[in-house]
Design a protein around this motif. Structure first.
Motif, PDB file in Angstrom:
ATOM      1  N   ILE A  14       0.738  -1.332   0.170  1.00 17.80           N
ATOM      2  CA  ILE A  14      -0.031   0.009   0.128  1.00 17.80           C
ATOM      3  C   ILE A  14       1.098   1.302  -0.160  1.00 17.80           C
ATOM      4  CG2 ILE A  14      -0.269  -0.049   2.467  1.00 17.80           C
ATOM      5  CD1 ILE A  14      -3.178   0.739   0.552  1.00 17.80           C
ATOM      6  N   ALA A  15       2.144   1.294   0.480  1.00 10.33           N
ATOM      7  CA  ALA A  15       2.906   2.372   0.731  1.00 10.33           C
ATOM      8  C   ALA A  15       3.534   2.769  -0.866  1.00 10.33           C
ATOM      9  CB  ALA A  15       3.951   2.347   1.519  1.00 10.33           C
ATOM     10  N   ASP A  34       8.180  -5.602  -7.945  1.00  9.31           N
ATOM     11  CA  ASP A  34       8.023  -6.550  -6.724  1.00  9.31           C
ATOM     12  C   ASP A  34       8.493  -7.591  -6.921  1.00  9.31           C
ATOM     13  OD1 ASP A  34       5.765  -5.734  -4.344  1.00  9.31           O
ATOM     14  OD2 ASP A  34       6.493  -7.801  -4.537  1.00  9.31           O
ATOM     15  N   LYS A  35       8.915  -8.459  -5.881  1.00 10.32           N
ATOM     16  CA  LYS A  35       9.603  -9.759  -5.845  1.00 10.32           C
ATOM     17  C   LYS A  35       8.574 -10.614  -5.719  1.00 10.32           C
ATOM     18  CE  LYS A  35      10.552 -10.025  -0.660  1.00 10.32           C
ATOM     19  NZ  LYS A  35       9.327 -10.749  -0.352  1.00 10.32           N
ATOM     20  N   ARG A  42       2.031  -7.172   2.513  1.00  8.17           N
ATOM     21  CA  ARG A  42       1.293  -7.834   3.663  1.00  8.17           C
ATOM     22  C   ARG A  42      -0.191  -7.475   3.791  1.00  8.17           C
ATOM     23  NH1 ARG A  42       4.866  -4.506   7.919  1.00  8.17           N
ATOM     24  NH2 ARG A  42       5.616  -3.508   5.995  1.00  8.17           N
ATOM     25  N   TYR A  59      -7.877  -5.817   9.148  1.00  7.40           N
ATOM     26  CA  TYR A  59      -8.779  -4.711   8.705  1.00  7.40           C
ATOM     27  C   TYR A  59      -8.056  -3.617   8.962  1.00  7.40           C
ATOM     28  CZ  TYR A  59      -8.553  -4.260  13.706  1.00  7.40           C
ATOM     29  OH  TYR A  59      -8.140  -4.135  15.066  1.00  7.40           O
ATOM     30  N   ILE A 130      14.743  -6.729  -6.530  1.00 11.04           N
ATOM     31  CA  ILE A 130      15.875  -5.822  -6.771  1.00 11.04           C
ATOM     32  C   ILE A 130      16.833  -6.140  -5.491  1.00 11.04           C
ATOM     33  CG2 ILE A 130      16.487  -3.420  -6.758  1.00 11.04           C
ATOM     34  CD1 ILE A 130      14.475  -4.544  -9.116  1.00 11.04           C
ATOM     35  N   ASP A 304       5.247   1.263   6.172  1.00 10.87           N
ATOM     36  CA  ASP A 304       4.433   1.472   7.472  1.00 10.87           C
ATOM     37  C   ASP A 304       5.401   1.627   8.752  1.00 10.87           C
ATOM     38  OD1 ASP A 304       5.669  -1.122   7.395  1.00 10.87           O
ATOM     39  OD2 ASP A 304       3.998  -2.012   8.492  1.00 10.87           O
ATOM     40  N   ARG A 310       0.774   0.478  10.486  1.00  9.76           N
ATOM     41  CA  ARG A 310      -0.589  -0.019  10.199  1.00  9.76           C
ATOM     42  C   ARG A 310      -0.924   0.441   8.720  1.00  9.76           C
ATOM     43  NH1 ARG A 310      -2.697   3.839  12.756  1.00  9.76           N
ATOM     44  NH2 ARG A 310      -5.025   3.204  12.241  1.00  9.76           N
ATOM     45  N   VAL A 311      -1.897  -0.062   8.094  1.00  9.16           N
ATOM     46  CA  VAL A 311      -2.278   0.259   6.799  1.00  9.16           C
ATOM     47  C   VAL A 311      -2.460   1.677   6.538  1.00  9.16           C
ATOM     48  CG1 VAL A 311      -4.211   0.230   4.921  1.00  9.16           C
ATOM     49  CG2 VAL A 311      -3.438  -1.957   6.375  1.00  9.16           C
TER      50      VAL A 311
HETATM   51  P1  FAD Z   1       4.458  -4.324   2.491  1.00  9.82           P
HETATM   52  O1  FAD Z   1       2.976  -4.505   2.228  1.00  9.82           O
HETATM   53  O2  FAD Z   1       5.290  -4.801   3.154  1.00  9.82           O
HETATM   54  O3  FAD Z   1       4.962  -3.918   0.888  1.00  9.82           O
HETATM   55  C1  FAD Z   1       6.398  -4.130   0.720  1.00  9.82           C
HETATM   56  C2  FAD Z   1       6.504  -4.778  -0.765  1.00  9.82           C
HETATM   57  O4  FAD Z   1       7.766  -4.780  -1.120  1.00  9.82           O
HETATM   58  C3  FAD Z   1       5.936  -6.301  -0.770  1.00  9.82           C
HETATM   59  O5  FAD Z   1       5.079  -6.599  -1.818  1.00  9.82           O
HETATM   60  C4  FAD Z   1       7.471  -6.973  -1.092  1.00  9.82           C
HETATM   61  O6  FAD Z   1       7.225  -8.052  -1.862  1.00  9.82           O
HETATM   62  C5  FAD Z   1       8.303  -6.220  -1.809  1.00  9.82           C
HETATM   63  N1  FAD Z   1       9.662  -6.122  -1.571  1.00  9.82           N
HETATM   64  C6  FAD Z   1      10.260  -6.136  -0.642  1.00  9.82           C
HETATM   65  N2  FAD Z   1      11.702  -6.322  -0.881  1.00  9.82           N
HETATM   66  C7  FAD Z   1      11.880  -6.411  -2.300  1.00  9.82           C
HETATM   67  C8  FAD Z   1      12.821  -6.208  -3.278  1.00  9.82           C
HETATM   68  N3  FAD Z   1      13.985  -6.358  -2.710  1.00  9.82           N
HETATM   69  N4  FAD Z   1      12.532  -6.157  -4.402  1.00  9.82           N
HETATM   70  C9  FAD Z   1      11.269  -6.112  -5.068  1.00  9.82           C
HETATM   71  N5  FAD Z   1      10.396  -5.976  -4.215  1.00  9.82           N
HETATM   72  C10 FAD Z   1      10.498  -6.245  -2.894  1.00  9.82           C
HETATM   73  N6  FAD Z   1      -2.317  -3.230   9.619  1.00  9.82           N
HETATM   74  C11 FAD Z   1      -3.542  -2.746   9.949  1.00  9.82           C
HETATM   75  O7  FAD Z   1      -3.775  -1.494   9.796  1.00  9.82           O
HETATM   76  N7  FAD Z   1      -4.427  -3.585  10.481  1.00  9.82           N
HETATM   77  C12 FAD Z   1      -4.237  -4.697  10.798  1.00  9.82           C
HETATM   78  O8  FAD Z   1      -5.182  -5.623  11.083  1.00  9.82           O
HETATM   79  C13 FAD Z   1      -3.260  -5.404  10.338  1.00  9.82           C
HETATM   80  N8  FAD Z   1      -2.716  -6.768  10.650  1.00  9.82           N
HETATM   81  C14 FAD Z   1      -1.528  -7.236  10.051  1.00  9.82           C
HETATM   82  C15 FAD Z   1      -1.474  -8.570  10.465  1.00  9.82           C
HETATM   83  C16 FAD Z   1      -0.295  -8.953   9.968  1.00  9.82           C
HETATM   84  C17 FAD Z   1      -0.050 -10.775  10.149  1.00  9.82           C
HETATM   85  C18 FAD Z   1       0.748  -8.541   9.162  1.00  9.82           C
HETATM   86  C19 FAD Z   1       1.809  -8.931   8.835  1.00  9.82           C
HETATM   87  C20 FAD Z   1       0.417  -6.982   8.944  1.00  9.82           C
HETATM   88  C21 FAD Z   1      -0.777  -6.513   9.585  1.00  9.82           C
HETATM   89  N9  FAD Z   1      -1.047  -5.112   9.400  1.00  9.82           N
HETATM   90  C22 FAD Z   1      -2.026  -4.766   9.970  1.00  9.82           C
HETATM   91  C23 FAD Z   1       0.168  -4.293   8.974  1.00  9.82           C
HETATM   92  C24 FAD Z   1       0.028  -3.774   7.498  1.00  9.82           C
HETATM   93  O9  FAD Z   1      -0.467  -4.883   6.762  1.00  9.82           O
HETATM   94  C25 FAD Z   1       1.099  -2.974   6.978  1.00  9.82           C
HETATM   95  O10 FAD Z   1       1.327  -2.015   7.815  1.00  9.82           O
HETATM   96  C26 FAD Z   1       1.115  -2.455   5.675  1.00  9.82           C
HETATM   97  O11 FAD Z   1       0.297  -3.351   4.613  1.00  9.82           O
HETATM   98  C27 FAD Z   1       2.465  -2.378   5.239  1.00  9.82           C
HETATM   99  O12 FAD Z   1       2.351  -1.758   3.704  1.00  9.82           O
HETATM  100  P2  FAD Z   1       3.786  -1.346   3.061  1.00  9.82           P
HETATM  101  O13 FAD Z   1       3.521  -0.968   1.667  1.00  9.82           O
HETATM  102  O14 FAD Z   1       4.515  -0.519   3.943  1.00  9.82           O
HETATM  103  O15 FAD Z   1       4.750  -2.813   3.139  1.00  9.82           O
END
Ligand code: FAD
Ligand code: NAI
Length: 330
Positions: A14-15, A34-35, A42, A59, A130, A304, A310-311
């Motif tokens: 989502i970021a 994305d890998k 997440r 959620y 990457i 995050d 969080r999301v």
């Molecule tokens: P990510 O979603 O981790 O995205 C990072 C992306 O980068 C991934 O797709 C990964 O494949 C990619 N990537 C990483 N390294 C590389 C590389 N070297 N090359 C290419 N691609 C790469 N939040 C809430 O608000 N409510 C909840 O109920 C909640 N429950 C959760 C429960 C669990 C079990 C988990 C794990 C998380 C939960 N969260 C919750 C947290 C929430 O999911 C995260 O805060 C949010 O999804 C993070 O988004 P992001 O984009 O920062 O990171």
């Protein structure tokens, strides 16, 4: 201002997609990587024999005004729906109803629907890990795990969990130092499916015990299949850390046991089960980093872990990375 070379965004969680949307709207070309085989990180949902399962984010809440306005747009487009489970809590061995007024949102018909829709037709390379981010004379280039080089790019946004961002910051020691200060905790997730619905009104539960942290009934969320009766269980950070390398079958067994103990109804053997380990599930502590930038260099980092873990925090951090990049180019 539109750059000739696109902006590389590593990560389609989502970021990364929040940053991509903001940059695209401002007229900047982007190229995502994305890998994984799909978007969401997440917030992804896993397809399984028991239907689609939200194994990560369960959620989300929207407390920030800007995020709340965006979620309202997502709702109008049918990407999200409010989820109003029969909420419980389990503490000191006692299970009790724990209703509240908090609005909780879920992707419709699965969590991954949100990032899938945000991605739309933006250019993306999946299954592309990457391993290196480096600068040529004028532009950035990326190297992937297969040894293929990608570029040129005007700027790079790294939108991955902190430990994975660290590995890509060799060219920016100051940013690398800040990112190295962020540690993240694991979470073991288990899904269990039962042929007959469990005889309980419980649909979501905040758990405080040694093993579990949370459980939810999948079919209580909007748009999900009613059958089989599928549950998602999350282990606590400390249990997950202590059992990081436990075999998946044993993780299922331990979480199933803890679930049966807390839920207060008969829990038969599941007809389906799976375990998934999130190595970098949540930051160990709260941070107020917004998004990191070395604007002169053209390198930005978001995720995050920069904010609330969080999301909502992830979305806001992506917006902040895009805002900083656009401000520097003006
Ligand atoms: P990510 O979603 O981790 O995205 C990072 C992306 O980068 C991934 O797709 C990964 O494949 C990619 N990537 C990483 N390294 C590389 C590389 N070297 N090359 C290419 N691609 C790469 N939040 C809430 O608000 N409510 C909840 O109920 C909640 N429950 C959760 C429960 C669990 C079990 C988990 C794990 C998380 C939960 N969260 C919750 C947290 C929430 O999911 C995260 O805060 C949010 O999804 C993070 O988004 P992001 O984009 O920062 O990171
Ligand atoms: P929220 O407001 O629903 O929950 C925040 C916290 O408040 C909960 O963890 C719980 O401890 C408590 N709480 C809230 N409502 C409660 C109720 N009715 N009864 C008892 N306790 C209640 O949601 P918010 O602030 O958006 O947090 C997101 C959720 O995502 C949290 O539950 C957090 O633990 C979880 N999360 C899990 C991760 C993981 O790796 N397992 C990673 C990141 C977030």
């Amino acid at each position: 201002m539109t750059n000739a070379a696109p902006i590389a965004i590593i990560g389609t969680g989502i970021a990364g997609l929040s940053a991509a949307e903001a940059l695209h709207a401002a007229g900047y070309p982007v190229q995502l990587f994305d890998k994984s085989r799909g978007s969401g990180g997440r917030m992804a949902s896993k397809r399984s024999d028991a239907g689609a399962l939200d194994l990560g984010a369960q959620y989300f809440t929207a407390r920030d005004r800007r995020f709340a306005a965006t979620v309202a747009q997502w709702q109008a487009r049918g990407w999200v729906e409010p989820w109003t489970p029969n909420l419980y809590q389990y503490a000191n061995g006692v299970l009790s109803p724990s209703a509240d007024e908090q609005v909780r949102w879920v992707g419709n018909p699965r969590m991954s629907a949100i990032t899938r829709a945000m991605l739309g037709a933006l250019p993306v390379k999946f299954s592309c890990r990457i391993t290196e981010v480096f600068r040529g004379e004028q532009h950035w280039h990326l190297l992937d795990a297969e040894g293929e080089s990608h570029g040129p790019f005007a700027q790079v946004i790294i939108a991955t969990p902190a430990p994975q961002a660290s590995a890509l910051l060799a060219t920016a020691p100051k940013l690398a130092g800040t990112v190295a200060g962020v540690t993240m905790e694991p979470t073991w997730a288990v899904a269990l499916a039962f042929a007959e619905p469990l005889q309980t009104p419980l649909e979501g539960c905040f758990v405080q015990d040694e093993v579990l942290d949370w459980t939810a009934r999948n079919r209580s969320k909007p748009g999900r299949d009613a059958s089989p009766d599928t549950w998602v269980l999350h282990a606590s950070s400390s249990w997950s850390r202590q059992h990081l390398d436990l075999a998946k079958e044993q993780v299922v067994e331990r979480l199933h046991g803890a679930f049966a103990e807390m839920i207060g109804c008969a829990v038969p053997a599941p007809v389906f089960s799976l375990a998934h380990r999130w190595l970098y599930a949540r930051p160990s502590g709260a941070h107020q980093l917004g998004a990191l930038a070395d604007a002169d260099l053209g390198l930005y980092v978001c995720g995050d872990w920069c904010l609330s873990g969080r999301v909502e925090g992830a979305w806001l951090s992506g917006q902040e990375a895009a805002r900083k990049l656009i401000a520097h180019n003006q």
